[in-house]
Design a protein around this motif. Structure first.
Motif, PDB file in Angstrom:
ATOM      1  N   GLY A 137       0.822  -1.209   0.000  1.00 30.14           N
ATOM      2  CA  GLY A 137       0.000   0.000   0.000  1.00 30.14           C
ATOM      3  C   GLY A 137       0.849   1.249   0.000  1.00 30.14           C
ATOM      4  N   LEU A 138       0.220   2.371  -0.095  1.00 30.88           N
ATOM      5  CA  LEU A 138       0.922   3.649  -0.139  1.00 30.88           C
ATOM      6  C   LEU A 138       1.029   4.177   1.279  1.00 30.88           C
ATOM      7  CD1 LEU A 138      -0.933   5.219  -3.178  1.00 30.88           C
ATOM      8  CD2 LEU A 138       1.120   3.817  -3.169  1.00 30.88           C
ATOM      9  N   VAL A 139       2.179   4.027   1.890  1.00 29.48           N
ATOM     10  CA  VAL A 139       2.323   4.375   3.298  1.00 29.48           C
ATOM     11  C   VAL A 139       3.586   5.202   3.506  1.00 29.48           C
ATOM     12  CG1 VAL A 139       2.529   3.514   5.651  1.00 29.48           C
ATOM     13  CG2 VAL A 139       1.135   2.266   3.991  1.00 29.48           C
ATOM     14  N   PHE A 140       3.443   6.363   4.139  1.00 34.67           N
ATOM     15  CA  PHE A 140       4.574   7.181   4.541  1.00 34.67           C
ATOM     16  C   PHE A 140       4.314   7.696   5.958  1.00 34.67           C
ATOM     17  CE2 PHE A 140       4.751   7.841  -0.105  1.00 34.67           C
ATOM     18  CZ  PHE A 140       6.066   7.456  -0.327  1.00 34.67           C
ATOM     19  N   ASN A 191      -5.519   5.416   2.714  1.00 33.79           N
ATOM     20  CA  ASN A 191      -6.284   4.270   3.203  1.00 33.79           C
ATOM     21  C   ASN A 191      -7.740   4.708   3.224  1.00 33.79           C
ATOM     22  OD1 ASN A 191      -7.022   1.820   4.262  1.00 33.79           O
ATOM     23  ND2 ASN A 191      -6.448   2.360   6.367  1.00 33.79           N
ATOM     24  N   ASP A 192      -8.279   4.899   2.043  1.00 30.05           N
ATOM     25  CA  ASP A 192      -9.584   5.538   1.892  1.00 30.05           C
ATOM     26  C   ASP A 192     -10.444   4.697   0.961  1.00 30.05           C
ATOM     27  OD1 ASP A 192     -11.751   7.167   1.481  1.00 30.05           O
ATOM     28  OD2 ASP A 192     -10.601   8.959   1.006  1.00 30.05           O
ATOM     29  N   GLU A 193     -11.407   3.998   1.536  1.00 27.76           N
ATOM     30  CA  GLU A 193     -12.287   3.173   0.717  1.00 27.76           C
ATOM     31  C   GLU A 193     -13.175   4.016  -0.191  1.00 27.76           C
ATOM     32  OE1 GLU A 193     -14.485   0.589   3.232  1.00 27.76           O
ATOM     33  OE2 GLU A 193     -12.711  -0.547   3.898  1.00 27.76           O
ATOM     34  N   ALA A 194     -13.333   5.297   0.166  1.00 28.13           N
ATOM     35  CA  ALA A 194     -14.165   6.199  -0.637  1.00 28.13           C
ATOM     36  C   ALA A 194     -13.307   7.176  -1.443  1.00 28.13           C
ATOM     37  CB  ALA A 194     -15.133   6.965   0.255  1.00 28.13           C
ATOM     38  N   TRP A 195     -12.085   6.742  -1.771  1.00 27.52           N
ATOM     39  CA  TRP A 195     -11.186   7.551  -2.596  1.00 27.52           C
ATOM     40  C   TRP A 195     -11.928   7.954  -3.866  1.00 27.52           C
ATOM     41  CZ3 TRP A 195      -5.823   5.170  -4.397  1.00 27.52           C
ATOM     42  CH2 TRP A 195      -5.189   6.059  -5.282  1.00 27.52           C
ATOM     43  N   ARG A 196     -12.077   9.278  -4.057  1.00 32.90           N
ATOM     44  CA  ARG A 196     -12.891   9.756  -5.172  1.00 32.90           C
ATOM     45  C   ARG A 196     -12.119  10.600  -6.186  1.00 32.90           C
ATOM     46  NH1 ARG A 196     -18.302  10.118  -4.497  1.00 32.90           N
ATOM     47  NH2 ARG A 196     -18.229  10.513  -6.745  1.00 32.90           N
ATOM     48  N   TRP A 197     -11.045  11.253  -5.763  1.00 35.10           N
ATOM     49  CA  TRP A 197     -10.398  12.190  -6.693  1.00 35.10           C
ATOM     50  C   TRP A 197      -8.897  12.238  -6.417  1.00 35.10           C
ATOM     51  CZ3 TRP A 197     -13.803  14.573 -10.105  1.00 35.10           C
ATOM     52  CH2 TRP A 197     -13.217  15.447 -11.040  1.00 35.10           C
ATOM     53  N   HIS A 198      -8.136  12.306  -7.479  1.00 31.31           N
ATOM     54  CA  HIS A 198      -6.683  12.431  -7.334  1.00 31.31           C
ATOM     55  C   HIS A 198      -6.133  13.249  -8.490  1.00 31.31           C
ATOM     56  CE1 HIS A 198      -7.248   8.763  -9.838  1.00 31.31           C
ATOM     57  NE2 HIS A 198      -6.206   9.272 -10.508  1.00 31.31           N
ATOM     58  N   VAL A 199      -4.958  13.818  -8.256  1.00 31.17           N
ATOM     59  CA  VAL A 199      -4.250  14.601  -9.263  1.00 31.17           C
ATOM     60  C   VAL A 199      -2.775  14.258  -9.163  1.00 31.17           C
ATOM     61  CG1 VAL A 199      -3.626  16.906 -10.090  1.00 31.17           C
ATOM     62  CG2 VAL A 199      -5.908  16.515  -9.102  1.00 31.17           C
ATOM     63  N   GLY A 200      -2.194  13.819 -10.251  1.00 29.09           N
ATOM     64  CA  GLY A 200      -0.752  13.597 -10.289  1.00 29.09           C
ATOM     65  C   GLY A 200      -0.037  14.915 -10.537  1.00 29.09           C
ATOM     66  N   ASP A 245      -3.700   4.001 -12.169  1.00 30.03           N
ATOM     67  CA  ASP A 245      -3.667   2.539 -12.088  1.00 30.03           C
ATOM     68  C   ASP A 245      -4.132   2.055 -10.713  1.00 30.03           C
ATOM     69  OD1 ASP A 245      -2.800   2.298 -14.679  1.00 30.03           O
ATOM     70  OD2 ASP A 245      -0.683   2.033 -14.165  1.00 30.03           O
ATOM     71  N   LEU A 246      -3.673   2.715  -9.665  1.00 30.40           N
ATOM     72  CA  LEU A 246      -4.083   2.308  -8.320  1.00 30.40           C
ATOM     73  C   LEU A 246      -5.577   2.531  -8.111  1.00 30.40           C
ATOM     74  CD1 LEU A 246      -1.046   3.724  -6.328  1.00 30.40           C
ATOM     75  CD2 LEU A 246      -1.576   1.308  -6.715  1.00 30.40           C
ATOM     76  N   TYR A 247      -6.079   3.632  -8.612  1.00 31.14           N
ATOM     77  CA  TYR A 247      -7.502   3.935  -8.465  1.00 31.14           C
ATOM     78  C   TYR A 247      -8.359   2.889  -9.179  1.00 31.14           C
ATOM     79  CZ  TYR A 247     -11.846   6.650  -8.560  1.00 31.14           C
ATOM     80  OH  TYR A 247     -13.145   7.066  -8.404  1.00 31.14           O
ATOM     81  N   GLU A 248      -7.869   2.431 -10.329  1.00 28.68           N
ATOM     82  CA  GLU A 248      -8.608   1.425 -11.100  1.00 28.68           C
ATOM     83  C   GLU A 248      -8.358   0.004 -10.614  1.00 28.68           C
ATOM     84  OE1 GLU A 248     -10.849   2.058 -13.304  1.00 28.68           O
ATOM     85  OE2 GLU A 248     -10.548   4.242 -13.375  1.00 28.68           O
ATOM     86  N   GLY A 249      -7.497  -0.148  -9.608  1.00 30.20           N
ATOM     87  CA  GLY A 249      -7.236  -1.473  -9.047  1.00 30.20           C
ATOM     88  C   GLY A 249      -6.293  -2.326  -9.861  1.00 30.20           C
ATOM     89  N   ARG A 250      -5.498  -1.711 -10.722  1.00 27.38           N
ATOM     90  CA  ARG A 250      -4.556  -2.470 -11.535  1.00 27.38           C
ATOM     91  C   ARG A 250      -3.311  -2.807 -10.712  1.00 27.38           C
ATOM     92  NH1 ARG A 250      -5.493   2.108 -15.080  1.00 27.38           N
ATOM     93  NH2 ARG A 250      -7.198   1.657 -16.532  1.00 27.38           N
TER      94      ARG A 250
END
Length: 353
Positions: free
Chosen positions: A226-229, A266-275, A286-291
């Motif tokens: 997972g994405l952990v810092f 760690n958000d089951e309701a992750w709705r929006w992101h910006v690279g 890719d992570l948002y789409e579960g790849r």
């Protein structure tokens, strides 16, 4: 107040009532003095005449016949690009309006160098009253490519152009290149990590871009699950970058946001992101789409951030009150080219601004 980035052209510009930058003849003359347009001993008479005319009146119309009269093909192309930039900038009325319009149009008709120079001048305006040297150094990431060094858990970013020059010539220019070709020893590379103690040196030589910025998280967990810092250092370059991005958004969009380097997503309701760069955009998608994502690729993620709107009413109704996750990532070659326009184009605003 510190006069940092003297080559940005900030002192040649003026502000309007909104605080945006108005182009001036003196600002345009800076471009005529750049290596791409500066006269050479072999410049033809037509080029000399055009250069002199533009220096006298940078906003003057230039007929196509004047361009075609230039004997050197590269010179014709360079002047054509400058005139396209100049005309677009003058038509937009401000550097900020032109910058936004370029990316909203979906068609970037000027070289990346001109885009970076615009961003530098705008950031110099945004940070004019900044007293935090870490913010100013972090802001360089928005308009200059960076190289990342990772060793023993420490993550440092340095100016790509400066580091490449030092690696090639030892900082001795053409003479250093000669020595390198002759396989003679070069002096060691001397770039300092920015600290409270050496901060005065940055202010004195900010145009050299020769300070490294520490982007290290205090402790980072294994990313394989997972994405952990963990939380960042007290004088973290990541926190400084977050402050700069907040000011960038507020300046352009008039929207107050809070951005923090993130411990984990760690958000089951992750709705929006910006690279914040091309690599991070692709990874977050890719992570948002579960790849599935290869471990090596995950290890190139430098940081996550959480962005929250101060007023959720300024967000789209379907994501109102939800956090926006940001990512910053280096390429396989350990290079970061941040794209600050992504924050201006891709936030879930209630209405287009």
């Amino acid at each position: 107040m510190q006069n940092f980035w003297p080559s940005s052209g900030f002192i040649q510009l003026q502000r309007n009532a909104r605080g945006w930058l108005l182009p001036t003849d003196d600002y345009l003359r800076l471009f005529l003095d750049r290596p791409e347009l500066a006269l050479l001993p072999e410049s033809c008479h037509a080029e000399q005449a055009l250069h002199a005319a533009l220096r006298a009146a940078p906003a003057r119309p230039v007929a196509d016949a004047e361009l075609q009269a230039l004997q050197d093909e590269d010179a014709r192309e360079s002047y054509g690009l400058f005139l396209r930039f100049r005309d677009g900038l003058l038509a937009a009325g401000s550097l900020e309006a032109y910058y936004l319009g370029l990316f909203r149009s979906g068609s970037i008709s000027i070289p990346p160098l001109f885009v970076d120079l615009l961003a530098q001048a705008i950031l110099r305006n945004i940070l004019d009253d900044a007293g935090d040297v870490y913010e100013v150094r972090a802001a360089e990431m928005l308009f200059r490519s960076q190289r990342i060094s990772t060793q023993d858990g420490q993550v440092l970013t340095g100016d790509r152009e400066v580091l490449d020059m030092l690696n090639e010539t030892g900082g001795l220019g053409d003479f250093g290149r000669f020595l390198a070709e002759a396989q003679a020893p070069l002096r060691s590379i001397d770039m300092q990590v920015l600290t409270d103690e050496n901060a005065p040196g940055y202010w004195q030589a900010s145009g050299r871009h020769n300070f490294l910025l520490d982007l290290t998280h205090e402790i980072s967990n294994d990313l394989s699950h997972g994405l952990v810092f963990t939380m960042t250092r007290a004088r973290s370059g990541l926190k400084a970058l977050a402050r700069v991005l907040e000011k960038w958004v507020a300046h352009f969009l008039g929207v107050a946001v809070d951005i923090k380097p993130l411990q984990k997503i760690n958000d089951e309701a992750w709705r929006w992101h910006v690279g914040l760069d091309v690599e991070a955009t692709a990874l977050l998608n890719d992570l948002y789409e579960g790849r599935d994502v290869e471990p090596e690729r995950m290890q190139r993620l430098l940081s996550l951030f959480r962005l929250d709107f101060a007023d959720p009413q300024e967000m789209r109704a379907d994501v109102m009150g939800k956090p926006v996750y940001l990512g910053l990532m280096m390429s396989a070659g350990k290079v970061v080219k941040l794209k600050p326009q992504n924050l201006l184009l891709n936030l879930p605003l209630r209405q287009a601004l």
